[in-house]
Design an enzyme around this catalytic site. Structure first.
Site, short mmCIF file in Angstrom:
data_model
loop_
_atom_site.label_atom_id
_atom_site.label_comp_id
_atom_site.label_asym_id
_atom_site.label_seq_id
_atom_site.Cartn_x
_atom_site.Cartn_y
_atom_site.Cartn_z
N ASP A 308 0.86 -1.19 0.00
CA ASP A 308 0.00 0.00 0.00
C ASP A 308 0.89 1.23 0.00
O ASP A 308 2.05 1.18 0.41
CB ASP A 308 -0.91 0.00 1.23
CG ASP A 308 -1.95 1.12 1.22
OD1 ASP A 308 -2.30 1.59 0.12
OD2 ASP A 308 -2.40 1.53 2.31
N HIS A 309 0.35 2.33 -0.47
CA HIS A 309 1.05 3.61 -0.41
C HIS A 309 0.75 4.32 0.90
O HIS A 309 -0.42 4.48 1.27
CB HIS A 309 0.59 4.52 -1.56
CG HIS A 309 1.15 4.14 -2.90
ND1 HIS A 309 0.42 4.22 -4.07
CD2 HIS A 309 2.37 3.68 -3.26
CE1 HIS A 309 1.17 3.83 -5.09
NE2 HIS A 309 2.36 3.50 -4.61
N TYR A 483 -4.77 4.66 0.33
CA TYR A 483 -5.88 3.83 -0.19
C TYR A 483 -5.54 3.08 -1.47
O TYR A 483 -6.38 3.00 -2.37
CB TYR A 483 -7.15 4.68 -0.38
CG TYR A 483 -7.27 5.81 0.60
CD1 TYR A 483 -7.37 5.56 1.97
CD2 TYR A 483 -7.24 7.14 0.19
CE1 TYR A 483 -7.45 6.59 2.88
CE2 TYR A 483 -7.32 8.18 1.10
CZ TYR A 483 -7.42 7.89 2.45
OH TYR A 483 -7.48 8.93 3.36
N HIS A 484 -4.36 2.49 -1.55
CA HIS A 484 -3.95 1.77 -2.77
C HIS A 484 -3.46 0.35 -2.47
O HIS A 484 -2.37 -0.02 -2.88
CB HIS A 484 -2.84 2.55 -3.49
CG HIS A 484 -3.24 3.92 -3.91
ND1 HIS A 484 -2.31 4.93 -4.10
CD2 HIS A 484 -4.45 4.47 -4.18
CE1 HIS A 484 -2.94 6.04 -4.48
NE2 HIS A 484 -4.24 5.78 -4.52
N PRO A 485 -4.21 -0.49 -1.77
CA PRO A 485 -3.74 -1.84 -1.49
C PRO A 485 -3.72 -2.70 -2.76
O PRO A 485 -4.63 -2.62 -3.59
CB PRO A 485 -4.75 -2.37 -0.48
CG PRO A 485 -6.01 -1.63 -0.79
CD PRO A 485 -5.56 -0.26 -1.20
#
Length: 547
Positions: A308-309, A483-485
């Protein structure tokens, strides 16, 4: 399947015979694309299952509405991580869309593809057909670019991509300030190169959100061969030996079964897809046996390699009452902004989760940028909470290629029990150093001459936080997800890879995963556009294999 079951998206009652050519689990960024493309020629029957409701919430369609949906349980899975060692033991909120359109209905709307090198790296790791030259045609195919067609962009596709509809002096000053610190201006982050500062484009059309439910599913509603079931919670995939045959799902108190003549396509995202596979007996054997689940396939990679980021935000007090804080906190200005949006679809309600921003390198030794900035003309302690009572704006740093990897594991055989999510933010020295160096560069931009007329002071982390150690402690104390899993059903050829280059689950027949979980590693930017590309490419592969 009962006669009363109603397909809200297509407008057709679901047929009694619960058998289809394709059963798609998850109507998110990928699932809606698959539903459109696989049903387009009329030759195949398609069932699309979505655990959440139809996308009727008004705030879904207003760009700034993501702030209202951030903690709206009706359309959001509301996941939490386990305590994160690298973030002072804090649990980190993980919003994911639970509605038609999935996270594309509640996300920040930014259209970013990542770097050309991201996809070439996928190909170099043995994933044939996934280099930049291979995926560019699918980005272009999906795109209806407001600026028109060129070497890098498409026009006439189903996904609207638009320029921002609200002039903002702070966002413009940020781009100038970045140039003053040596970061070039870039008019197109999705063009020849990513590096530079500029304005983000968004997945909107005439000031309205263009989720995949809007852009892909809505045009397919009238097709008799497409059926969509909402409030349909997938419980498990049913197998005949090692061939996926059906999906068992619950609607209200009723458990139903949908059989797939050709394939089952899992598109639940980086959390729900590995969870469903594990619940169905495909995953680490020891974990499955612990929860009393019969092992169909010992696949230790299912749920591994979660990435994630992380973002770390800097908050500034503004010298002028021109921020969104000032509008939202003033009853008259708030009403006027709403009226402007209702009449013209312009103004502050069109703000995405980043107006301007940039990509830069924290070291000259790097070939491509390793940090992204999101600039916003408002400020808050946490996204989804009240804006600050003072005039404020903010910007965040995000390391685009983190080394840290985590995992997802079911906690129970009950599909309604949320999974165990461990991301392991800041677990490597590279990740820690990059975030600290990124903050230093961001602070230089925020104190550059172009922004000086707008700055009273740095509120957070504040002028007393100076040393590398203090900045790292700030990252641990305030860092959060952007919010980038991805990558929990990773594509590849090694023993821990879950899917092959055609996204078929290795060791299983009739089953594919099509969503962000298949990424070998994170792309260097926001993930919605790449996931749509993945689904466009997968649709072609699925139809080719059906011949």
């Amino acid at each position: 399947m009962s006669k009363e079951t109603f397909s809200r998206a297509s407008g057709h009652p679901a047929p009694e015979a619960a058998e289809y050519d394709y059963v798609i689990v998850g109507a998110g960024s990928a699932g809606c694309v698959l539903a459109n493309r696989l049903s387009a020629d009329g030759k195949h029957t398609v069932l699309l299952l979505e655990a959440g409701p139809a996308d009727t919430n008004l705030w879904i369609h207003v760009p700034l509405g993501y702030g209202k949906l951030f903690k709206e349980k009706a359309v959001n899975w509301m996941y939490q991580t386990e305590p994160e060692p690298g973030l002072d033991g804090r649990t980190i909120f993980q919003p994911r869309g639970k509605v038609l359109g999935g996270s594309s209905s509640i996300n920040g709307l930014l259209y970013l593809r990542g770097q050309h090198q991201d996809y070439d790296r996928w190909r170099q790791r043995g994933n044939a057909g996934w280099g930049y030259d291979d995926v560019l045609p699918y980005f272009k195919k999906s795109e209806d670019q407001q600026r028109g067609e060129n070497e890098f962009h498409g026009a006439g596709g189903l996904l609207p991509v638009s320029d921002w509809r609200h002039a903002d002096p702070l966002s413009e000053a940020f781009v100038v300030a970045a140039a003053e610190t040596g970061i070039p201006t870039n008019p197109d982050f999705n063009g020849a190169a990513q590096e530079g500062a500029g304005f983000f484009q968004t997945t909107t059309r005439r000031g309205r959100r263009a989720s995949t439910a809007y852009s892909y599913l809505r045009p397919a509603r009238s097709r008799n061969n497409l059926h969509v079931e909402t409030s349909a919670q997938a419980q498990r995939i049913l197998f005949d030996g090692r061939r996926a045959k059906a999906v068992e799902y619950r609607q209200g108190r009723t458990v139903r079964t949908a059989r797939a003549r050709k394939e089952i396509l899992v598109s639940g995202g980086a959390y729900n897809s590995p969870q469903l596979l594990q619940l169905s007996g495909v995953g680490p054997a020891e974990l499955l046996r612990k929860h009393g689940i019969d092992v169909v396939l010992d696949a230790p990679g299912v749920g591994n390699d979660l990435q994630d980021h992380l973002q770390v935000r800097v908050v500034m007090r503004c010298a002028r009452k021109i921020t969104l804080n000032d509008i939202v906190n003033h009853p008259v200005r708030r009403v006027l902004a709403g009226a402007r949006y209702a009449a013209f679809r312009t103004g502050p309600l069109t703000i995405a989760a980043g107006t301007s921003g940039g990509f830069f390198k924290t070291s000259p030794r790097l070939a491509t940028p390793d940090v992204q900035i999101h600039f916003l003309p408002f400020s808050t302690d946490k996204m989804g909470e009240k804006l600050h009572p003072f005039s404020g704006f903010s910007a965040s740093v995000c390391q685009v290629r983190p080394e840290s990897r985590g995992s997802l594991r079911i906690k129970s055989a009950d599909p309604l029990v949320p999974p165990e999510i461990r991301i392991n933010y800041l677990a490597t020295e590279t990740d820690r150093t990059t975030n600290v160096e990124g903050l230093k560069i961001l602070r230089k931009i925020l104190h550059a001459p172009a922004l000086k007329p707008y700055v009273v002071e740095e509120v957070d982390p504040g002028s007393k936080v100076v040393s590398d150690e203090e900045l790292l402690n700030y990252c641990r104390r305030r860092g959060s997800t952007i919010y980038h899993p991805t990558s929990t059903c990773r594509m590849g050829n090694d023993p821990l890879a879950v899917v092959d280059q055609r996204l078929r689950v290795r060791g299983i027949e009739g089953l594919r995963v099509v969503d962000g979980s298949i990424m070998p590693d994170l792309v260097s930017g926001n993930t919605n556009a790449p996931i749509i590309m993945i689904a466009e490419k997968a649709s072609d592969m699925i139809l080719e294999d059906a011949r």
